[in-house]
Design an enzyme around this catalytic site. Structure first.
Site, PDB file in Angstrom:
ATOM      1  N   LYS A  19       0.829  -1.212   0.000  1.00 31.14           N
ATOM      2  CA  LYS A  19       0.000   0.000   0.000  1.00 31.14           C
ATOM      3  C   LYS A  19       0.864   1.263   0.000  1.00 31.14           C
ATOM      4  CE  LYS A  19      -2.217  -0.778   3.872  1.00 31.14           C
ATOM      5  NZ  LYS A  19      -1.610  -2.064   4.285  1.00 31.14           N
ATOM      6  N   ARG A  94      -9.234   1.058   9.415  1.00 32.37           N
ATOM      7  CA  ARG A  94      -8.802  -0.310   9.685  1.00 32.37           C
ATOM      8  C   ARG A  94      -9.871  -1.139  10.374  1.00 32.37           C
ATOM      9  NH1 ARG A  94      -2.894   0.635   9.342  1.00 32.37           N
ATOM     10  NH2 ARG A  94      -1.733  -1.243   9.804  1.00 32.37           N
ATOM     11  N   ARG A 133      11.641  -6.725   5.134  1.00 24.24           N
ATOM     12  CA  ARG A 133      11.571  -5.282   5.342  1.00 24.24           C
ATOM     13  C   ARG A 133      12.160  -4.926   6.714  1.00 24.24           C
ATOM     14  NH1 ARG A 133       5.833  -2.424   4.716  1.00 24.24           N
ATOM     15  NH2 ARG A 133       5.569  -2.878   6.902  1.00 24.24           N
ATOM     16  N   ARG A 139      12.430  -1.472  11.150  1.00 24.34           N
ATOM     17  CA  ARG A 139      11.228  -1.012  11.833  1.00 24.34           C
ATOM     18  C   ARG A 139      11.006  -1.814  13.098  1.00 24.34           C
ATOM     19  NH1 ARG A 139       5.817   0.034   8.342  1.00 24.34           N
ATOM     20  NH2 ARG A 139       4.909  -0.915  10.180  1.00 24.34           N
ATOM     21  N   ARG A 150       0.017  -8.463  13.963  1.00 23.77           N
ATOM     22  CA  ARG A 150      -0.577  -7.498  13.026  1.00 23.77           C
ATOM     23  C   ARG A 150      -1.462  -8.225  12.009  1.00 23.77           C
ATOM     24  NH1 ARG A 150       4.632  -4.902  11.232  1.00 23.77           N
ATOM     25  NH2 ARG A 150       3.482  -3.795   9.637  1.00 23.77           N
TER      26      ARG A 150
HETATM   27  P1  AMP Z   1       1.304   0.516   9.318  1.00 24.56           P
HETATM   28  O1  AMP Z   1       2.526   1.311   9.020  1.00 24.56           O
HETATM   29  O2  AMP Z   1       0.101   0.963   8.530  1.00 24.56           O
HETATM   30  O3  AMP Z   1       1.535  -0.967   9.203  1.00 24.56           O
HETATM   31  O4  AMP Z   1       0.936   0.811  10.841  1.00 24.56           O
HETATM   32  C1  AMP Z   1       1.830   0.520  11.893  1.00 24.56           C
HETATM   33  C2  AMP Z   1       1.082   0.499  13.222  1.00 24.56           C
HETATM   34  O5  AMP Z   1       0.491   1.783  13.462  1.00 24.56           O
HETATM   35  C3  AMP Z   1      -0.082  -0.480  13.285  1.00 24.56           C
HETATM   36  O6  AMP Z   1       0.341  -1.789  13.622  1.00 24.56           O
HETATM   37  C4  AMP Z   1      -0.938   0.152  14.395  1.00 24.56           C
HETATM   38  O7  AMP Z   1      -0.375  -0.081  15.681  1.00 24.56           O
HETATM   39  C5  AMP Z   1      -0.788   1.638  14.087  1.00 24.56           C
HETATM   40  N1  AMP Z   1      -1.826   2.080  13.142  1.00 24.56           N
HETATM   41  C6  AMP Z   1      -1.663   2.474  11.853  1.00 24.56           C
HETATM   42  N2  AMP Z   1      -2.831   2.810  11.297  1.00 24.56           N
HETATM   43  C7  AMP Z   1      -3.785   2.635  12.242  1.00 24.56           C
HETATM   44  C8  AMP Z   1      -5.187   2.797  12.280  1.00 24.56           C
HETATM   45  N3  AMP Z   1      -5.893   3.204  11.215  1.00 24.56           N
HETATM   46  N4  AMP Z   1      -5.824   2.516  13.450  1.00 24.56           N
HETATM   47  C9  AMP Z   1      -5.151   2.122  14.543  1.00 24.56           C
HETATM   48  N5  AMP Z   1      -3.831   1.919  14.563  1.00 24.56           N
HETATM   49  C10 AMP Z   1      -3.140   2.174  13.429  1.00 24.56           C
END
Ligand code: AMP
Length: 194
Positions: A19, A94, A133, A139, A150
């Site tokens: 994404k 989400r 990654r 990360r 996740r």
């Molecule tokens: P991502 O980079 O999108 O994989 O997000 C990393 C982490 O940020 C996720 O595992 C959540 O802990 C938090 N996070 C990102 N987007 C959301 C969202 N829309 N709602 C809640 N937590 C989020």
């Protein structure tokens, strides 16, 4: 695009589906900013804000940050000047509560969701990608245990949005196990046609 109000594209897909990569390419191509909640949380973490400290405890475990906090952050971001024509949403919504909150927010801001492309990738391919990654980017939430959590959270909460957006005739599936450029071209055509 601004003639019909603001245009929002919601990119869906599991963690690691691409994404972020696709949103960055689309940002250049379409002139709409990428709004990635994960990036916004990481920026807060880096700047050691109160929001960053709160988010960290959830991110480290691979859990969702509470909806109220997340929605407030998105609201602030979407009212920025660069979102005057809309945005590419990456990682938000989400779950169904966030999807409803987004609808309310868009009604308020005068925008609509144009299309919801779902970048579909086989789960084993995803886990391998995420572990790779982790090695490259370092990360903190890309260790195997957090990755698995996740994925679990994704299956339990985020996949419920497929029906939500399918019922609204917005969901379009895209095969995400192909070269980046090919996926990009298909996304551009889907968004332009929508
Ligand atoms: P991502 O980079 O999108 O994989 O997000 C990393 C982490 O940020 C996720 O595992 C959540 O802990 C938090 N996070 C990102 N987007 C959301 C969202 N829309 N709602 C809640 N937590 C989020």
């Amino acid at each position: 695009m601004s003639a019909n109000g603001k245009t929002f594209v919601v990119l869906m897909g599991a963690p690691g589906a691409g994404k972020g990569t696709q949103a960055r390419l689309l940002e250049k191509k379409l002139g709409l900013p990428q709004v990635a909640t994960g990036d916004l949380f990481r920026a807060n973490l880096k700047n050691e804000t109160e929001l960053g400290r709160l988010a960290k405890s959830y991110m480290d475990r691979g859990e969702l940050v509470p909806d109220s906090v997340t929605v407030k952050m998105v609201r602030e971001r979407l009212t920025c000047d660069d979102c005057q024509n809309g945005a590419l949403l990456d990682g938000f919504p989400r779950n169904p509560i966030q999807a409803e909150a987004l609808n309310e927010l868009l009604a308020e801001l005068g925008g609509r969701i144009k299309v919801v492309p779902y970048i579909k990738v086989d789960e084993e391919v995803l886990i391998e990608r995420l572990i790779n990654r982790a090695r490259i980017d370092g990360r903190a939430d890309d260790n195997e245990e957090t990755i698995r959590n996740r994925m679990r959270v994704y299956h339990e909460q985020t996949t419920r949005l497929f029906d939500y957006y399918r019922d609204r005739h917005l969901l379009v599936e895209v095969d995400g196990d192909r070269p980046i450029e090919e996926i990009h071209q298909e996304l551009v055509s889907i968004i332009e046609k929508a």
